[in-house]
Design a protein around this motif. Structure first.
Motif, PDB file in Angstrom:
ATOM      1  N   MET A  95       0.100  11.332   4.352  1.00 41.61           N
ATOM      2  CA  MET A  95       0.898  10.211   4.124  1.00 41.61           C
ATOM      3  C   MET A  95       2.177  10.745   3.658  1.00 41.61           C
ATOM      4  N   ILE A 125       4.279  12.600   6.342  1.00 41.97           N
ATOM      5  CA  ILE A 125       5.108  11.884   7.207  1.00 41.97           C
ATOM      6  C   ILE A 125       6.488  11.315   6.396  1.00 41.97           C
ATOM      7  N   HIS A 126       6.110  10.661   5.392  1.00 40.11           N
ATOM      8  CA  HIS A 126       7.086  10.359   4.366  1.00 40.11           C
ATOM      9  C   HIS A 126       8.312  11.345   4.069  1.00 40.11           C
ATOM     10  N   ALA A 162       8.371   6.016  14.862  1.00 34.14           N
ATOM     11  CA  ALA A 162       7.310   6.719  13.914  1.00 34.14           C
ATOM     12  C   ALA A 162       7.057   5.867  12.789  1.00 34.14           C
ATOM     13  N   LEU A 163       8.212   5.362  12.002  1.00 32.99           N
ATOM     14  CA  LEU A 163       8.097   4.278  10.953  1.00 32.99           C
ATOM     15  C   LEU A 163       7.322   2.985  11.319  1.00 32.99           C
ATOM     16  N   HIS A 174       3.683   4.022  11.483  1.00 31.81           N
ATOM     17  CA  HIS A 174       3.091   4.357  10.067  1.00 31.81           C
ATOM     18  C   HIS A 174       2.753   2.734   9.465  1.00 31.81           C
ATOM     19  N   HIS A 175       3.739   2.142   9.491  1.00 34.60           N
ATOM     20  CA  HIS A 175       3.461   0.729   8.706  1.00 34.60           C
ATOM     21  C   HIS A 175       2.528  -0.143   9.416  1.00 34.60           C
ATOM     22  N   GLU A 211      -0.846   1.155   8.555  1.00 35.96           N
ATOM     23  CA  GLU A 211      -1.376   0.891   7.071  1.00 35.96           C
ATOM     24  C   GLU A 211      -1.619  -0.970   6.968  1.00 35.96           C
ATOM     25  N   PHE A 223      -5.421   7.670  10.868  1.00 34.80           N
ATOM     26  CA  PHE A 223      -3.829   7.487  10.858  1.00 34.80           C
ATOM     27  C   PHE A 223      -3.011   8.370  11.500  1.00 34.80           C
ATOM     28  N   GLY A 267      -0.391   7.723  14.750  1.00 38.74           N
ATOM     29  CA  GLY A 267       0.706   8.083  14.822  1.00 38.74           C
ATOM     30  C   GLY A 267       1.247   8.826  16.046  1.00 38.74           C
TER      31      GLY A 267
END
Length: 207
Positions: free
Chosen positions: A1, A4-5, A43-44, A47-48, A51, A144, A148
């Motif tokens: 995480m 990727i952040h 990608a964002l 990612h979300h 989650e 995860f 992605g």
């Protein structure tokens, strides 16, 4: 995480400058930048979405004391999503015309996403990541990353990897050694890195 952040922060931080670097009416350059913006938006989103679908309920079930943190994460996701959707909606018109007028909503959306990330990412890293390390199995954590990669637009995996590496403090050498088997690292150096360099040249108007 955290990786990727880091890549998303760096990519959105430079996004406004990339848009501003496109000359009025230069649709070739705009297409290159729009491809990058679509990549990081996707990608964002992924990612979300990962989650939202796999993390929050798991954390709440296995660490009930985190319920208030999780509720805050969900609200932050919703706020960021509005800016991402603005970016997705306005990007095609700018890609097609490359006008300054069409760029304005793009710039506004990027600013909104960046501001939301500045609030959300540090909060998530401080309150959720330490809990994940205790309540998720290795298999669950690995999901995860697979999610992605599966969401990455066709033909953009090398560019996404390049963004991750470029965001590393040492330029990615340690990350490659830790995360990539030798043969894959060699393929990156021989094929992926040159492709990413050409992509960056197009992004920055150097090709």
């Amino acid at each position: 995480m955290l990786e990727i952040h880091r890549a998303l922060r760096r990519s959105f931080d430079e996004a406004t400058a990339l848009v501003d670097g496109v000359a009025d009416g230069d649709t070739k350059h705009a297409t290159a930048v729009a491809t990058q913006l679509n990549l990081i938006s996707t990608a964002l989103h992924a990612h979300h979405e990962g989650e939202d679908s796999r993390l929050w309920d798991t954390v709440t079930d296995r660490a009930p004391a985190c319920v208030l943190h999780v509720d805050r994460m969900k609200r932050q996701h919703a706020g960021m999503l509005a800016h991402l959707e603005d970016l997705d909606r306005t990007l095609p018109a700018w890609r097609a015309t490359a006008t300054r007028e069409a760029a304005e909503p793009i710039r506004s959306a990027i600013h909104g996403v960046s501001a939301a990330m500045a609030e959300h990412f540090p909060d998530e890293e401080a309150t959720i990541v330490p809990v994940m390390e205790h309540v998720l199995t290795q298999r669950e954590e690995s999901w995860f990353g697979k999610h992605g990669r599966a969401a990455t637009p066709k033909g953009q995996l090398w560019n996404m990897l390049g963004a991750i590496l470029a965001a590393q403090p040492d330029g990615g050498a340690a990350w490659l050694k830790k995360n990539m088997p030798g043969p894959v690292a060699l393929i990156w150096r021989w094929i992926g890195a040159p492709r990413y360099a050409r992509f960056r040249a197009a992004l920055e108007g150097r090709s």
